[in-house]
Design a protein around this motif. Structure first.
Motif, mmCIF file in Angstrom:
data_model
loop_
_atom_site.group_PDB
_atom_site.id
_atom_site.type_symbol
_atom_site.label_atom_id
_atom_site.label_comp_id
_atom_site.label_asym_id
_atom_site.label_seq_id
_atom_site.Cartn_x
_atom_site.Cartn_y
_atom_site.Cartn_z
ATOM 1 N N LYS A 45 0.844 -1.198 0.000
ATOM 2 C CA LYS A 45 0.000 0.000 0.000
ATOM 3 C C LYS A 45 0.879 1.248 0.000
ATOM 4 C CE LYS A 45 -3.581 2.411 2.643
ATOM 5 N NZ LYS A 45 -4.400 2.410 3.891
ATOM 6 N N ARG A 46 1.932 1.224 0.812
ATOM 7 C CA ARG A 46 2.858 2.355 0.842
ATOM 8 C C ARG A 46 3.575 2.500 -0.502
ATOM 9 N NH1 ARG A 46 8.231 2.682 4.668
ATOM 10 N NH2 ARG A 46 9.045 4.651 3.856
ATOM 11 N N LEU A 47 3.979 1.362 -1.089
ATOM 12 C CA LEU A 47 4.635 1.416 -2.400
ATOM 13 C C LEU A 47 3.706 2.038 -3.435
ATOM 14 C CD1 LEU A 47 6.785 -1.259 -4.131
ATOM 15 C CD2 LEU A 47 4.788 -0.386 -5.333
ATOM 16 N N THR A 48 2.436 1.619 -3.438
ATOM 17 C CA THR A 48 1.476 2.150 -4.401
ATOM 18 C C THR A 48 1.304 3.654 -4.233
ATOM 19 O OG1 THR A 48 0.301 0.031 -4.466
ATOM 20 C CG2 THR A 48 -0.905 1.979 -5.221
ATOM 21 N N GLU A 49 1.234 4.106 -2.974
ATOM 22 C CA GLU A 49 1.119 5.548 -2.714
ATOM 23 C C GLU A 49 2.346 6.289 -3.248
ATOM 24 O OE1 GLU A 49 0.634 5.533 1.481
ATOM 25 O OE2 GLU A 49 -1.530 5.128 1.411
ATOM 26 N N ASN A 50 3.527 5.691 -3.059
ATOM 27 C CA ASN A 50 4.751 6.319 -3.557
ATOM 28 C C ASN A 50 4.746 6.409 -5.084
ATOM 29 O OD1 ASN A 50 5.856 6.703 -1.007
ATOM 30 N ND2 ASN A 50 6.944 4.753 -1.012
ATOM 31 N N MET A 51 4.310 5.343 -5.738
ATOM 32 C CA MET A 51 4.286 5.354 -7.201
ATOM 33 C C MET A 51 3.255 6.355 -7.733
ATOM 34 S SD MET A 51 6.730 3.373 -7.931
ATOM 35 C CE MET A 51 7.466 3.580 -6.300
ATOM 36 N N GLU A 52 2.139 6.516 -7.019
ATOM 37 C CA GLU A 52 1.136 7.501 -7.431
ATOM 38 C C GLU A 52 1.688 8.911 -7.323
ATOM 39 O OE1 GLU A 52 -2.153 6.589 -4.935
ATOM 40 O OE2 GLU A 52 -2.869 4.914 -6.194
ATOM 41 N N ARG A 53 2.421 9.195 -6.245
ATOM 42 C CA ARG A 53 3.019 10.529 -6.117
ATOM 43 C C ARG A 53 4.043 10.763 -7.217
ATOM 44 N NH1 ARG A 53 7.643 12.682 -4.201
ATOM 45 N NH2 ARG A 53 8.383 10.704 -3.349
#
Length: 428
Positions: free
Chosen positions: A270-278
């Motif tokens: 979930k944290r990785l996905t948030e990072n990729m979205e940013r």
């Protein structure tokens, strides 16, 4: 003593209890203990705690040297109070009178140790530098299991340099998607030869230019090197195993690869996905166990940044020295071997496997890859060339693998990485 200073110092003691007695990583303990704290108090508490852990061996040696008799086992909290008091006096820019007064106030009035704490802290204020001069700081500050391993593998001189580097807090290292020369000035940073930007001062990230626009991410200079070893990956299918929190995933995607980011932890993904979205980087995210994962299509390359003891990260995570042991290294080595063997199965012939760990322990690095090559005759090592990592030849060992140490390039994580090519049976 102000309520704010009392809260910060008392919280530092609670954090030491969690880390040293309950074996909880500092990063995991911070939010529960500091919930509701203002930013300034959080920063002070974290500084006291992390600095105490960074110098813990020396601090304990000073305490033991000054005591006529050892503290009883049930007085662990008193030792923690002494530890944070010494830290403030010797290592933080806190006036000694405030450090002594506010730390002694943490001892309950009914405790028979209140006078002892006061006396020892005042002695440290008067004689601390003189006492420090009599201590072999690099050796005393390093747990025996680490020191003995490093001396055996690297030699005494290098072991001392490693231990000395761990006394200094890490800088803020940054990877950018494009044009590091432009961002060097924008971020008031230094461009390292390997392409990483380094800021001497750490600040609130979203206050820096380009953060909200997804132009860069925080990544230690050493951690940024393994992804580079896959070469030109534009348009290629690359699997990033054990991918979270995603620094290397971002590098692969920014380089134009089709990336599958695999991790067994939904929360970490979930944290990785948030990072990729940013960062506005397209990545396929998959929950799965890298020990048994079978991709729908064999990839052109695999980056396996394996779970490890993390002993290469002590500048940023000094608690690791007291949370891990040789038994952990041995257990993790078994996991790493299984991950390597499954990676070998899933990779296409002709493809590259880059194996990396943020560990200084040879069992997780050099010995791990040597054993893998013995049992996997379809793989050969492809030596790393200095020009692939900005000319930093000091980071390449005699086997042609990456071996960064904490004192390299002005300070970086200890990392090991090897590049392995899967060859066909006919060319074996």
């Amino acid at each position: 003593m102000t309520k704010s200073s009392a809260n910060s110092r008392a919280a530092a003691v609670r954090l030491l209890i969690r880390v040293l007695q309950k074996q909880q990583p500092l990063e995991d303990a911070l939010d529960p203990v500091l919930q509701g704290f203002p930013a300034r108090d959080r920063a002070l508490t974290r500084a006291i705690t992390s600095t105490t852990l960074r110098h813990l061996g020396v601090i304990d040696a000073l305490i033991d040297k000054m005591l006529d008799r050892p503290l009883p086992e049930k007085a662990q909290e008193i030792r923690h109070i002494l530890r944070i008091g010494i830290t403030q006096i010797l290592y933080l820019n806190i006036p000694s009178h405030a450090a002594v007064h506010d730390t002694v106030a943490l001892v309950p009035d009914r405790s028979k140790h209140k006078g002892l704490v006061n006396a020892l802290l005042r002695r440290i204020d008067r004689q601390g530098e003189k006492l420090l001069a009599k201590i072999d700081i690099p050796r005393v500050n390093t747990p025996a299991w680490l020191w003995e391993s490093w001396v055996r593998h690297y030699g005494d001189e290098t072991a001392r340099l490693i231990a000395k580097a761990h006394l200094t807090e890490a800088s803020l290292d940054i990877s950018v998607k494009t044009d590091p020369g432009k961002w060097e000035a924008e971020l008031n940073s230094e461009l390292l030869p390997t392409g990483t930007l380094r800021r001497a001062t750490i600040t609130t990230l979203n206050e820096l230019p380009g953060y909200d626009d997804g132009e860069w991410w925080v990544q230690d200079a050493a951690a940024a090197l393994p992804a580079k070893l896959l070469g030109d990956i534009s348009g290629k299918l690359i699997i990033d195993l054990c991918a979270a929190p995603g620094g290397k995933t971002a590098q692969l995607a920014a380089a134009g690869a089709k990336v599958i980011a695999l991790d067994r932890s939904k929360n970490r993904l979930k944290r990785l996905t948030e990072n990729m979205e940013r960062l506005r980087l397209p990545v396929i995210v998959d929950v799965g166990d890298a020990e048994s994962f079978v991709p729908d299509q064999q990839p052109d390359g695999i980056l396996l940044d394996a779970p490890c003891s993390s002993t290469g990260t002590l500048r940023r995570h000094p608690d690791v020295a007291y949370l891990k042991s040789q038994a952990d290294v041995e257990k993790l080595s078994g996991l790493q071997a299984r991950l390597l063997d499954n990676s070998a199965q899933m990779l296409k012939t002709g493809g590259l496997l880059v194996y990396s760990v943020c560990s200084l322990q040879p069992e997780e690095g050099e010995a791990q890859v040597a054993a893998f090559l013995e049992r996997n005759p379809l793989f050969v090592r492809e030596a790393i060339k200095a020009e692939e990592i900005g000319g930093a030849g000091d980071l390449i060992n005699s086997e042609g693998d990456l071996r960064s140490l904490p004192f390299h390039l002005g300070g970086m994580d200890g990392f090991y990485a090897a590049r392995l090519r899967k060859i066909s049976t006919s060319s074996a």
